[in-house]
Enzyme design. Structure first.
Site, PDB file in Angstrom:
ATOM      1  N   GLU A   5       0.828  -1.208   0.000  1.00  0.00           N
ATOM      2  CA  GLU A   5       0.000   0.000   0.000  1.00  0.00           C
ATOM      3  C   GLU A   5       0.857   1.250   0.000  1.00  0.00           C
ATOM      4  OE1 GLU A   5      -3.000  -0.155  -0.697  1.00  0.00           O
ATOM      5  OE2 GLU A   5      -3.324  -2.284  -0.359  1.00  0.00           O
TER       6      GLU A   5
ATOM      7  N   HIS B  30       1.974   2.681  -3.289  1.00  0.00           N
ATOM      8  CA  HIS B  30       1.098   3.606  -4.000  1.00  0.00           C
ATOM      9  C   HIS B  30       1.451   5.056  -3.689  1.00  0.00           C
ATOM     10  CE1 HIS B  30      -1.252   0.356  -5.494  1.00  0.00           C
ATOM     11  NE2 HIS B  30      -1.818   0.037  -4.343  1.00  0.00           N
TER      12      HIS B  30
END
Length: 215
Positions: A158, A161
């Site tokens: 994550e 990103h």
């Protein structure tokens, strides 16, 4: 990471509470989360890609506004807050170390004026990166998903990103952004050479390169 079509039983949910702790009643979780969800679905979608792009745009915009006084800086520092994800503080710290040791042109740092925030809780969508509807980026870390998958891999994925990397679920375990594609047995939490190079290329000229990717 997102989309894992596995129904997780109540027993696993109870085990999760022991492993990661219950969500504090006072925690500020974004409105999108659903505490009653019993599964996390994981296969990616156009909506996922759009939310991830909006997240990156929000982070870059925040960084650009704070760094306007020093536009020629070669390296960019992205500030985060882990205050709303206390159960994942160790994974977030490890993820930060992984990325800071992997790339040279952008650095992650915890601070009081964050460009994005981490949150924790239960959500049927699993973990994801998105915006709160007001142009601010956040990463949501799902309890159940982090019980099934390597939690540091989830967090590092994550966080990828933040640095501009999209999901690529069809990739191998050696590719961090393949997320849940290789299955729960995948333990790799490090970006591969291509991913490291992509991040360094994206931020090679500091904010100029980042802003160009947004426009």
């Amino acid at each position: 990471m997102r989309r894992l079509r596995t129904l997780i039983s109540t027993a696993v949910g109870l085990g999760l509470a022991v492993a990661l702790g219950a969500l504090p009643a006072s925690a500020a979780v974004p409105a999108e989360s659903t505490a009653s969800a019993s599964f996390a679905a994981y296969d990616g979608s156009a909506e996922d890609a759009k939310a991830t792009k909006a997240f990156f745009d929000a982070v870059v915009k925040s960084v650009a506004e704070k760094r306007a006084a020093n536009p020629k800086a070669l390296a960019v520092t992205v500030i985060y807050s882990a205050a709303n994800a206390p159960a994942f503080r160790s994974q977030i710290a490890t993820s930060t170390q992984i990325w800071n040791s992997s790339v040279a042109n952008v650095r992650l740092q915890e601070g009081n004026t964050p460009d994005f925030r981490y949150y924790e809780g239960n959500d049927r969508r699993g973990s994801y990166a998105s915006t709160d509807g007001h142009g601010r980026g956040y990463i949501f870390l799902d309890y159940r998903q982090n019980q099934v998958y390597n939690s540091t891999r989830v967090t590092a994925h994550e966080t990828g990103h933040v640095l501009g990397l999209p999901d690529h679920y069809t990739g191998p375990c050696s590719e961090l952004m393949s997320g849940g594609g290789p299955g729960p047995s995948c333990q790799n939490a490090n970006p591969n050479a291509a991913e490291r190079n992509r991040v360094n290329q994206l931020w090679a000229n500091g904010l100029a390169a980042a802003m160009a990717s947004v426009s």
